[in-house]
Design an enzyme around this catalytic site. Structure first.
Site, short mmCIF file in Angstrom:
data_model
loop_
_atom_site.label_atom_id
_atom_site.label_comp_id
_atom_site.label_asym_id
_atom_site.label_seq_id
_atom_site.Cartn_x
_atom_site.Cartn_y
_atom_site.Cartn_z
N HIS A 214 -10.75 -0.52 2.05
CA HIS A 214 -11.58 -0.10 0.90
C HIS A 214 -12.06 -1.29 0.07
O HIS A 214 -12.11 -1.21 -1.16
CB HIS A 214 -10.80 0.87 0.01
N ASP B 290 -4.24 2.39 1.28
CA ASP B 290 -4.49 3.55 2.15
C ASP B 290 -5.56 3.25 3.18
O ASP B 290 -6.37 2.33 3.02
CB ASP B 290 -4.92 4.75 1.31
N GLU B 291 -5.54 4.03 4.22
CA GLU B 291 -6.61 4.09 5.22
C GLU B 291 -7.09 2.72 5.72
O GLU B 291 -8.27 2.41 5.63
CB GLU B 291 -7.83 4.85 4.63
N VAL B 292 -6.18 1.95 6.23
CA VAL B 292 -6.58 0.65 6.75
C VAL B 292 -6.96 0.81 8.22
O VAL B 292 -6.18 1.30 9.03
CB VAL B 292 -5.44 -0.39 6.61
N ASP C 152 0.51 6.11 2.55
CA ASP C 152 0.38 5.39 3.83
C ASP C 152 1.37 4.23 3.93
O ASP C 152 1.92 3.95 4.99
CB ASP C 152 -1.04 4.82 3.99
#
Lengths: 502, 536
Positions: free
Chosen positions: B269, B329-331, B382
């Site tokens: 992000h 998050d969300e890597v 995460d």
């Protein structure tokens, strides 16, 4: 190519059609760029135009679009004589109404021609119905460079709507909508070339329409008799505001169902429901067996026919619940007398037919929701059937047009149903003529409407919920059938949305 | 639950009394939202006259006149209590009303501090003839009590104001009651943020989680790295938050007892960060040459950690709260995988092909930076899911999944001894047709398998308004009153507020109150308010 370069949307790319929305039928944008200077630019009547300075509708449209493009005159005073116009400037937009009758003082109607041809320096329109769309298109071509200077590329456009009836339904009964909100919505409709405001003005929940003949309807039936009503002056204002923007106002007075609020101010209008052998105290649809009902309707719709100038009235006729009628012994008796058996659809037909006769006598055409057709009510050939039920609407369109009726489509465009994400794409991808039928049948589809029912909508959320989602419907109804590139639509709509936000 | 203990105060069970209030009281007294822990009210009522109405400090109060938080609050709540009153026009007074005084006493003079994770928000409010007595341990508790008092006052059809005799003892069920706004997907003008803070105070929210930057834009204007917003914001002048903007938000929030929790989400992000800070992001490779695109933050360069340490040092000096949200998050690993230098580093570190280890390595470094700055980290779940070796006092933020899966996550994380914050059921950017507030209301945050000790580790919850489809045009009606449903879940006693149908008319009333206060809150269903929203 118009580059606004303001908003870096992740997948945004400039369209070769810039921010035009809805996309005109034929458009050629050249590379030649012309400057517009607020101090010298004018919108004028072409010499040959059938409309002159006395046409207030045109003059106010000119001023509106001038201010829209350059800001209000007050903001502009300092720039006067700032720079001289030079040959590369566009100094004039000529508006040429070519039809002999400019319709200046009239109301837009179902037959108004909205086509318009646009050449460099000249908007050339057939009827004043086209002025609104022509000026809107022109203003969409104007763009601003980084320093705020306005330019326009030399462009040739020939434009006309694919469908004649392009509407928005607002519901002012589930929640009252302040006049300001309705006017703001008309303004945005004009930016999207919508031309019908379908005003679902009353329903079960409240009766905000202040009737001169029956003032008790809103006194008793509105949420509040003063703060939550539309006075005759309010209604007039809405109609005139719409007229100046080429928008028709079609009021809907939905009966015999959806009338709970009517009953509060008009005794004996609704059917008393029974529980066993006694009235339960609650009421059902309009009582179809009393003569007083039809006297009331005759007077009421006579008033409506004078208040609303449009040639059409929407009479509703949807979702009639028969349980109350069934419970009422007088109705049961009447059913027997009329030999209707147990078929309450026949009673509904009986009511609707009498109502249609009443409305016909006021010299109005009418629209009705599809159930009236489905239930086999005898209709006049010029009745417009409004298709709204979601499942099987293609089949319904087939049936309605096969029976020879004109129709408008709303089923895929219930914008009150919200969901997460870009649901505008769903509305955009609808093809209204995608049903089985002959070419003749398809010609009977005169357009569509985006409906924003009011259960969950009021002044707080109406505007962001309606726009730009309704814009997707606007392009589907205006532009050519072949305009289906969703990527290009996204690019243009993103810019169009920024313009609406301004 | 019969007895709730909070600090040195003990509160008896008022459930029975509460239900009597609900049945008899609603016509004369409109409800308070969120519902206080205990409230008793009688039909006895007292008229309030704006010209003879005063807020004062109790003689025993540790805070006295000059207390910025309360002085300001008195001004604010005077107009909230008397929305019709404008001082320009003298009222015609037909009778001399007795004055009514709201006397406020706090146990501590914390007027110049910031609310924090330990701040007590407990208060007691007693309304009787001619006066109301509001007692709290802290000024933050007094603010909550003032809000409650303002909601007890109602106006009759002819315009006079009344308040009923009432006794309230109140405190929040959860300490952390947050709203996340996302100013990266769309820029939110300062006014929109301040308006939200105002509305938050009306629902007794106490944390503004500012998801200030993300992939699409970097509107935070950094003192140390001005290029980040100069190059990474949507527009370097009009779409940024200057230092003074940020200060304004923090001070506006403080006045309302709201903490400002900044989030600088990395290593994913971060696309917008890369525009103003070269070599921060990982260059992605296509085959053996760089493809020209960039991935997450580059975790293998010392310069990365130097940059982060400097940035977070600035952040910790700008934002006074003791928490910082680090994201995590969300890597997406595909870019890291493509980069030969990253792969070489993986070999060197012995990570094999397990990129979660690389991510864990990165987060560990970042968490250590904030530890050194004396800040508590919050990270998205995460980080726990791939890495259990994070410092014990790190707070995990649960955002994924349906009740079954977030309940399992609650179990697992609290079992590991971490404090946890629940957001999964309150992603209110996900809209749907109808009364979805009911879903937000019926959440049971502690309904997971675990010991009492584990349940205590749930510090609260958060309503998230992600910005993909939200900007200033639709933020307020989309947020309110839907977020208020979560507010009651996080503040009130769950047993007293388990019936969603009973909540409905109270929330409708509260929504009308929001409209009256100028908050563009959308309707729950058909109907009307006496004072509708008048804007366009």
């Amino acid at each position: 190519m118009l580059l606004f370069g303001l908003f870096a949307e992740p997948v945004f790319e400039a369209s070769k059609h810039g921010s035009l929305w809805p996309l005109p039928q034929k458009v050629q944008i050249s590379e030649v760029s012309l400057k517009l200077t607020s101090s010298s630019f004018r919108i004028v009547d072409a010499k040959a135009s059938s409309a002159g300075p006395s046409c207030s509708l045109l003059q106010s449209a000119y001023r509106r679009y001038y201010e829209y493009m350059f800001g209000s005159a007050k903001k502009q005073w300092w720039s006067k004589n700032n720079r001289r116009s030079d040959p590369s400037d566009l100094s004039e937009l000529q508006v040429w109404i070519t039809s002999p009758d400019s319709e200046c003082d009239g109301y837009p109607s179902v037959t108004s021609d909205e086509s318009c041809e646009y050449l460099p320096f000249l908007v050339h329109v057939m009827f004043n119905g086209g002025v609104q769309s022509g000026l809107e298109t022109f203003s969409q071509l104007v763009f601003e460079d980084e320093y705020g200077a306005k330019s326009i590329n030399a462009t040739i456009i020939n434009d006309f709507p694919r469908f004649q009836h392009r509407g928005i339904l607002l519901d002012s009964s589930r929640h009252f909508l302040p006049i300001k909100v309705i006017l703001a919505n008309l303004e945005t409709m004009a930016m999207n070339k919508f031309n019908v405001f379908h005003w679902h003005i009353v329903d079960d929940q409240s009766f905000p329409y202040l009737s001169r003949t029956f003032p008790q309807l809103s006194e008793q039936g509105a949420y509040h008799p003063y703060t939550h009503v539309y006075t005759p002056a309010d209604v007039k204002m809405v109609i005139e505001f719409a007229r100046l923007r080429g928008i028709r106002v079609i009021p809907e007075f939905d009966t015999p169902g959806h009338t709970q609020s009517w009953g509060k101010g008009q005794k004996d209008l609704l059917t008393p429901c029974y529980s066993g052998s006694k009235p339960s105290g609650s009421f059902g649809p309009v009582n179809p067996i009393l003569n007083t009902t039809y006297d009331f309707m005759a007077q009421f719709f006579t008033e409506i026919s004078t208040v609303f100038p449009d040639g059409y009235v929407h009479l509703g006729g949807d979702e009639v619940d028969f349980t109350c009628w069934k419970s009422n012994p007088d109705i049961q008796k009447f059913m027997q007398q009329q030999h209707f058996g147990d078929d309450y659809r026949k009673l509904e037909s009986f009511y609707i037919q009498k109502l249609l006769d009443i409305v016909t006598s006021t010299k109005k055409g009418y629209l009705i929701w599809q159930e009236v057709f489905d239930n086999g009510v005898k209709l006049k050939p010029d009745t417009v059937v409004h298709v709204w039920i979601g499942g099987g609407s293609d089949k319904e369109m087939s049936n309605v047009t096969a029976a020879g009726y004109t129709t408008i489509l709303s089923a895929p465009w219930y914008l009150d149903y919200i969901s997460y994400g870009q649901d505008w794409q769903k509305y955009y991808k609808v093809e209204p003529l995608n049903f089985e039928g002959t070419d003749e049948q398809k010609k009977l589809v005169i357009g569509g409407e985006a409906c924003l029912w009011g259960e969950y909508v009021d002044a707080t959320n109406l505007t962001p919920r309606l726009w730009p989602r309704a814009s997707a419907v606007a392009e589907r109804l205006w532009s050519a059938k072949s305009v289906t590139d969703i990527g290009d639509a996204f690019n243009r709509l993103s810019l169009h949305r920024c313009r609406m936000v301004e | 639950m019969s007895v709730v203990t909070s600090g040195r105060y003990t509160f008896p069970n008022y459930t029975l009394v509460f239900f009597i209030f609900l049945q008899l009281g609603l016509h004369s007294v409109e409800g308070v939202w969120p519902l206080p822990q205990s409230i008793t009210s009688s039909p006895e009522r007292y008229p309030l006259n704006p010209q003879a109405f005063y807020f004062t400090y109790g003689s025993q109060s540790a805070a006295q006149e000059g207390c910025s938080v309360l002085d300001e609050a008195f001004k604010r709540y005077f107009s909230l209590v008397f929305p019709d009153y404008s001082s320009g026009y003298g009222f015609l007074r037909f009778s001399v009303d007795k004055p009514f005084t709201v006397q406020v006493s706090v146990g501590r003079d914390d007027c110049d501090s910031y609310p924090d994770e330990d701040s007590s928000e407990q208060y007691t409010l007693s309304v009787s003839a001619g006066q109301a007595s509001l007692k709290a341990k802290t000024v933050w508790g007094a603010l909550r009590g003032l809000e409650t008092f303002s909601q007890l006052v109602y106006q009759e059809d002819f315009g006079s104001y009344y308040v009923n005799k009432t006794e309230i003892e109140d405190f929040p069920r959860f300490q952390f009651r947050g709203i996340l706004l996302d100013t990266s997907r769309h820029y939110l003008p300062l006014q929109a943020i301040l308006k939200t803070l105002d509305a938050m105070a009306f629902s007794k929210f106490n944390v503004f989680h500012w998801h200030i930057v993300d992939d699409p834009s970097f509107p935070y204007q950094s003192r140390t790295f001005p290029d980040l917003s100069a190059k990474g914001a949507f527009h370097p002048m009009t779409h940024i938050y200057t230092q003074s903007d940020v200060r304004r938000v923090i001070s506006f929030a403080r006045m309302r007892g709201i903490r400002v929790l900044p989030e600088f989400d990395s290593p994913g992000h971060t696309q917008s960060w890369g525009k103003g800070q070269s070599d921060l992001l990982t260059p992605c490779y296509s085959g053996s040459s760089p493809s020209g695109t960039f991935g997450p933050v580059n975790p293998i360069l010392p310069s990365t950690y130097k940059f982060m340490a400097t940035l977070f040092k600035e952040v910790s000096s700008v934002f006074p709260d003791s928490y910082i949200h680090l994201g995590g998050d969300e890597v997406n690993f595909s870019c890291w995988k493509s980069n030969p230098d990253v792969r070489a580093f993986m070999m060197k570190m012995g990570f094999g092909a397990d990129f979660t280890k690389l991510e864990a390595y990165y987060m560990e470094n970042i968490v250590n930076i904030t530890v050194a700055l004396n800040r508590t980290s919050i990270v998205w779940q995460d980080v726990f899911d791939y890495h259990e070796r994070i410092p014990k006092d790190t707070v995990l933020h649960i955002w994924k999944g349906l009740p079954a899966s977030y309940a399992a996550e609650l179990s697992a994380i609290t079992k590991a001894g971490h404090r946890v914050l629940l957001a999964a059921p309150w992603y209110i950017n996900h809209i749907s047709y109808g009364q979805d507030w009911r879903n937000y209301y019926t959440v049971q945050p502690l309904n997971f398998s675990g010991t009492e000790e584990q349940k205590k580790l749930v510090i609260g919850g958060e309503v998230c308004m992600w910005g993909e489809y939200v900007d200033a045009t639709n933020l307020t009606p989309r947020l309110w009153p839907r977020a208020s449903a979560a507010a009651e879940r996080l503040w009130s006693n769950e047993k007293q507020t388990s019936d969603v149908d009973k909540a409905f008319p109270r929330l409708q009333d509260f929504r009308c109150k929001l409209l009256r206060r100028g908050i563009q809150a959308e309707p729950l269903f058909v109907g009307h308010c006496k004072h509708e929203y008048q804007g366009v």
